[in-house]
Every structure is written in structure tokens, then in C-alpha cells.
Design a protein around this motif. Structure first.
Motif, PDB file in Angstrom:
ATOM      1  N   LYS A 255       0.846  -1.200   0.000  1.00 64.43           N
ATOM      2  CA  LYS A 255       0.000   0.000   0.000  1.00 64.43           C
ATOM      3  C   LYS A 255       0.876   1.243   0.000  1.00 64.43           C
ATOM      4  O   LYS A 255       2.031   1.205   0.464  1.00 64.43           O
ATOM      5  N   ALA A 256       0.300   2.323  -0.507  1.00 66.19           N
ATOM      6  CA  ALA A 256       0.982   3.614  -0.453  1.00 66.19           C
ATOM      7  C   ALA A 256       0.465   4.365   0.752  1.00 66.19           C
ATOM      8  O   ALA A 256      -0.753   4.475   0.942  1.00 66.19           O
ATOM      9  N   VAL A 257       1.379   4.864   1.573  1.00 67.50           N
ATOM     10  CA  VAL A 257       0.976   5.679   2.721  1.00 67.50           C
ATOM     11  C   VAL A 257       1.140   7.146   2.316  1.00 67.50           C
ATOM     12  O   VAL A 257       2.246   7.586   2.013  1.00 67.50           O
ATOM     13  N   VAL A 258       0.028   7.867   2.276  1.00 68.63           N
ATOM     14  CA  VAL A 258       0.079   9.280   1.876  1.00 68.63           C
ATOM     15  C   VAL A 258      -0.188  10.136   3.104  1.00 68.63           C
ATOM     16  O   VAL A 258      -1.282  10.110   3.663  1.00 68.63           O
ATOM     17  N   GLU A 259       0.841  10.883   3.515  1.00 72.11           N
ATOM     18  CA  GLU A 259       0.718  11.701   4.728  1.00 72.11           C
ATOM     19  C   GLU A 259       0.034  13.025   4.442  1.00 72.11           C
ATOM     20  O   GLU A 259      -0.752  13.521   5.232  1.00 72.11           O
ATOM     21  N   THR A 260       0.339  13.620   3.280  1.00 70.90           N
ATOM     22  CA  THR A 260      -0.146  14.972   2.978  1.00 70.90           C
ATOM     23  C   THR A 260      -0.617  15.061   1.529  1.00 70.90           C
ATOM     24  O   THR A 260       0.090  14.606   0.627  1.00 70.90           O
ATOM     25  N   ILE A 261      -1.799  15.672   1.340  1.00 68.02           N
ATOM     26  CA  ILE A 261      -2.315  15.925  -0.005  1.00 68.02           C
ATOM     27  C   ILE A 261      -2.504  17.440  -0.126  1.00 68.02           C
ATOM     28  O   ILE A 261      -3.163  18.057   0.718  1.00 68.02           O
ATOM     29  N   LEU A 262      -1.927  18.022  -1.170  1.00 65.27           N
ATOM     30  CA  LEU A 262      -2.040  19.464  -1.385  1.00 65.27           C
ATOM     31  C   LEU A 262      -2.463  19.723  -2.823  1.00 65.27           C
ATOM     32  O   LEU A 262      -2.152  18.920  -3.714  1.00 65.27           O
TER      33      LEU A 262
END
Ligand code: NAP
Length: 312
Positions: free
Chosen positions: A279-286
């Protein structure tokens, strides 16, 4: 000529040189597809190029669109491009000698493109190509990691490290990983067998006889890594070429990996994601327009997983 929105630089410098502006929409050449970008992954190489750290080895012309990690939808195909068609959902780590993916559209060679994992959205797919291909090429293609082997992964909570941990576990390896105190439980969640708090403990006091060290830090961390390898083991770095002399002195091997685009490996990775093993762990989306903030965050050196720009 049609225009699109993009984040470009017109000179090297700090985050302030990133400009959200109009740019010409690219036209796909022979063997290329035009992709409507939905998400662009942010990687440390983006701000290293922006700051001019790579200007001697990679001469760029300005204006330059940064970002070489993406997920999106095929908008059009160029001459002799036959693998994909308009509407296909794809992801890619495109050629970093050309304009990148901080843009509404990008033209990419078909060989660098794969169908995106079906089970995840574009934001998570856009976090995968560059970091996961790097981990794959370092620990599988270069180090030849196999079941039952022991690997030490530095910066195991970061973009590359978080994929390396999951890939190594999938392969059946025993995984030791380093991170700060805040990320110790995150390392366990990723599958690390033995998390080490690098602020609390010198890893070389605990670790012995590993088959592979994956160095994503360089400097003193790389130097201190020689002694934890078993004879014949390998130190693979993605940050700085390890010394051949030190490798010989320690009776181990060394390699430096510069990740190459590879659509075929991305297809294998997509299958792993869709089978629930990665899985991809995405901490921040901007939003794309906030690329400056994304660079400032990435430069702090403590990203957990990935930062992704939402484009579409
Ligand atoms: N050669 C290539 O083809 C290639 C490809 C991709 C990346 N790279 C390079 O590889 C490096 C890593 O990339 P990345 O995308 O994984 O970076 P990243 O996501 O920005 O790495 C951030 C992580 O580093 C950890 N960290 C910081 N200092 C540490 C230390 N002393 N010991 C252990 N962990 C530490 C942080 O954990 P804490 O917050 O817990 O400290 C954080 O989770 C970068 O320099 C990048 O440019 C090279």
C-alpha cells in the motif's frame, strides 16, 4: 497552441521559484501518450533539482516543469503508440530529463507507463512509481534479496523506505528498520520485525550479520553500516556511491542505484497493490498550486510515507 496550468521554475533557487502559471500543453510524440494528470507524487529529487544541486550532472533548460511521479488518464496517443488508448487509467515514473508532472498534462513514452492499480485512487497511485520502483530496483534487482535473508532499511518510514519494508516482507525477509521515536509504531504497522529508534540507539550496537543494508541516508549512516553486514553481504545506496575500498576491507559488496523508469516493473507492482500486499501511505495531499508548501515539507526530511499534489 493550447495552454494548461503547471508549476514551473525559470531559474534554480528556493521554494519561491516555483510558479503556478500557464504553460503550453505538450503534444505526444512517436510512441508516446498524453496523460491528463490527476495526482503528482512529490519526491526529494524535485527540490534537489529545483535548488540546482544536480545542475552539473543534469543540465536542464528553463522553464522546467518539475515532478516525475504521476497517476492519471490517457487523453490522446501519439503516432506508433498502441499499448494504451484514450480513457485508460495509468501511472508512471516518466523520464526525468524532460518536463515533469506538476501540470495538467504530460507526454510520456509508453514504455514508462503502466495501468494503475485498480483498487486505489489516483492520489495513492501517484505516490507509488518513483519511490516504489527505487525500492524494487535496489533490494530486488541489485541486492537480490531473497526469503529468509535479513535486511536493514534506513529511513524505513520515508517514501522509499516504507515501500522497501513492504516489498522485503512480501519476499519473506526479516526486516530491521530505523526511524525516530514518533515512527516506531508506524514501522511495526508496515511490517518491520525490529524497529530501531535512531535517536535513542546506535543501530550498529544492535544489528549484526545482515545480508543487505539499504542506505537511503548516506554520510555517517552509510559509513557506520559496513560493520553490520555479514561477509559477502551488500550495502546498496540510493544517496551516495559507497566506497569500493571499504567494501573490500569489510569483505562485503557495494552498489549505487539510480532508479530507471520501468513500465513492466510498475505492472508487477500494480498487481501487488491489487492483491492487498502493498500500500501507499500518503501523509499529505495538497493542491497543485501549493507545490511550494509541498517542497518546504519534503525538505524538512521527516515525511511519513508520501506527499502528493492533487492536480485534476
Ligand atoms: N538514487 C535514486 O534513484 C533515488 C530515488 C529516490 C530517492 N532517492 C534519495 O533517497 C533519499 C530518501 O528518499 P525518500 O523519498 O525516502 O525521502 P523522504 O521520504 O523525504 O524521507 C523521510 C524519512 O527519513 C527519515 N529519516 C530522516 N533522518 C533519518 C535518520 N538519520 N535515520 C533514519 N531515518 C531518518 C524520516 O523519519 P523520522 O521522521 O522518523 O526521522 C522520514 O520518514 C533522498 O535523499 C532521495 O533524494 C534516490
Amino acid at each position: 497552441m493550447e495552454n494548461m496550468k503547471a508549476v514551473r521554475i525559470h531559474k534554480y533557487g528556493g521554494p519561491e521559484v516555483l510558479l503556478f502559471e500557464d504553460a503550453p500543453r505538450p503534444v505526444p510524440g512517436s510512441g508516446e501518450v498524453l496523460i491528463r494528470v490527476h495526482a503528482a507524487g512529490v519526491n526529494p529529487v524535485d527540490w534537489k533539482i529545483r535548488a540546482g544541486y544536480l545542475k552539473d550532472s543534469r543540465p536542464y533548460t528553463f522553464p522546467l516543469i518539475l515532478g516525475w511521479d504521476l497517476s492519471g488518464v490517457v487523453e490522446a496517443t501519439g503516432p506508433c503508440a498502441c499499448k494504451f488508448k484514450k480513457g485508460d487509467e495509468v501511472y508512471s515514473r516518466p523520464d526525468s530529463s524532460r518536463n515533469g508532472a506538476y501540470a495538467e498534462y504530460i507526454a510520456v513514452k509508453e514504455l514508462e507507463v503502466a495501468f494503475k492499480p485498480k483498487s486505489i485512487d489516483h492520489i495513492h497511485a501517484g505516490a507509488i512509481p518513483l519511490a516504489c520502483l527505487t525500492a524494487w530496483q535496489a533490494i530486488f534487482d541489485t541486492a537480490g534479496l531473497s526469503a529468509g535473508q535479513k535486511i536493514l532499511i534506513h529511513a524505513a518510514a520515508g517514501g522509499v523506505g516504507s515501500f522497501a519494508v513492504q516489498l522485503a516482507k512480501w519476499k519473506g525477509a526479516y526486516v530491521i528498520g530505523t526511524a525516530s521515536a514518533e515512527n516506531q509504531s508506524f514501522l511495526r504497522e508496515l511490517g518491520v520485525d525490529e524497529p530501531i529508534d535512531y535517536e535513542e540507539t546506535q543501530f550498529e550496537d544492535l544489528v549484526r550479520d545482515v545480508d543487505v543494508v539499504f542506505d537511503t541516508i548516506g554520510g555517517a549512516t552509510q559509513k557506520r553500516s559496513w560493520k553490520v553486514l555479514k561477509k559477502g553481504g551488500i550495502l546498496v545506496s540510493i544517496v551516495a556511491p559507497p566506497s569500493a575500498e571499504e567494501a573490500a576491507t569489510n569483505d562485503v559488496r557495494q552498489a549505487f542505484v539510480w532508479m530507471m523508469p520501468n513500465g513492466a516493473e510498475l505492472t508487477e507492482i500494480a498487481a501487488l497493490v491489487d492483491s492487498g500486499k502493498l500500500k501507499a501511505v500518503v501523509e499529505t495531499i495538497l493542491p497543485l498550486a501549493d507545490a511550494r508548501q509541498a517542497h518546504e515539507l519534503s525538505q524538512m526530511g521527516h515525511t511519513r510515507g508520501k506527499i502528493v499534489l492533487r492536480v485534476a
